[in-house]
Design an enzyme around this catalytic site. Structure first.
Site: not given
Length: 256
Positions: A147-148, A161, A165
């Site tokens: 993920s982020s 984005y 995620k």
């Protein structure tokens, strides 16, 4: 007779987007721990072969597979390539959904096609890769979704984005519940700012120093910082960890 004591000896792993950056570091780490690694790439065959060569030079085992993600039939193409490379066994123990793309950030900059492309690669592809890979994934296996850290705070510069995620993180929770009866763990790892070739702006010392300031360690992350967390989650040491999102951002934003 000597016994291979590496933690992943005899296991097979698949890492998407493994030709460079974080994915390459993950592939190298899993191979160093004894896994045979399928190195997935979308278009950079040279980089994928370099990753395979680096693994083999270190005494590991790997093979490259190509499949473009975010297009119709992508999961089928990926698994077909995996089956061809894996040979008769064809089983899988570790799946790392790492491949991802960014896109225009602020909401007024995002066109529908941009949004669809980001979600197709970052959220839809992992969903169907898992779905179509379940017959290959052995009981007691591991799924790790990358993920982020941008899902933790408002980040207008990466709107689509971050949303994609976020979808991956919810998928992680759902899969952990669904697959627990098979002994399969499902976790996510959320990196912060990582120094890779997709961030050429870090060549500017001032920009890199600014990015380093987000972490309590006052440095930017390295791909290996993330790969080591994935290596743990892929091992038997993480057998009692599932449905978690592990922050691997170096404590970014703790003071916010």
């Amino acid at each position: 007779m000597s016994t291979d004591t590496r933690t992943l000896a005899g296991k097979t792993a698949l890492v998407t987007g493994a030709s460079r950056g974080i994915g390459r570091a993950i592939a190298l780490r899993l191979a160093a721990d004894g896994a045979r690694v399928a190195v997935h790439y979308a278009g950079n065959e040279t980089a994928a072969k370099e990753t395979v060569a680096a693994i083999e030079a270190a005494g590991g085992s790997a093979f490259a597979i190509r499949a473009e993600l975010g297009v119709p039939g992508d999961a089928e193409a990926l698994w077909s390539a995996f089956d061809a490379g894996a040979g008769e066994d064809g089983g899988l123990d570790i799946l790392v959904n790492n491949a991802g793309i960014a896109g225009p950030g602020l909401i007024h900059e995002v066109e529908e096609a941009d949004y669809d492309r980001v979600f197709a690669v970052n959220a839809k592809a992992p969903f169907f890769i898992v779905k179509q890979g379940l017959d290959r994934l052995r009981d007691g296996g591991r799924i790790v979704n990358i993920s982020s850290g941008v899902t933790k705070v408002a980040f207008p510069g990466m709107t689509s984005y971050a949303a994609s995620k976020g979808a991956v993180e919810v998928l992680t929770l759902t899969l952990a519940q669904t697959l627990g009866s098979r002994g399969i763990t499902v976790n996510a790892v959320s990196p912060g700012t990582i120094e890779t070739d997709i961030h050429p702006w870090m060549a500017d010392p001032a920009a890199k120093a600014h990015a380093a300031g987000f972490s309590v360690f006052d440095r930017v992350g390295q791909p290996e910082d993330v790969a080591d967390v994935v290596g743990f989650l892929a091992s038997d040491a993480a057998r009692w960890v599932t449905g978690q999102n592990i922050d691997a951002s170096g404590g970014s934003g703790l003071g916010l």
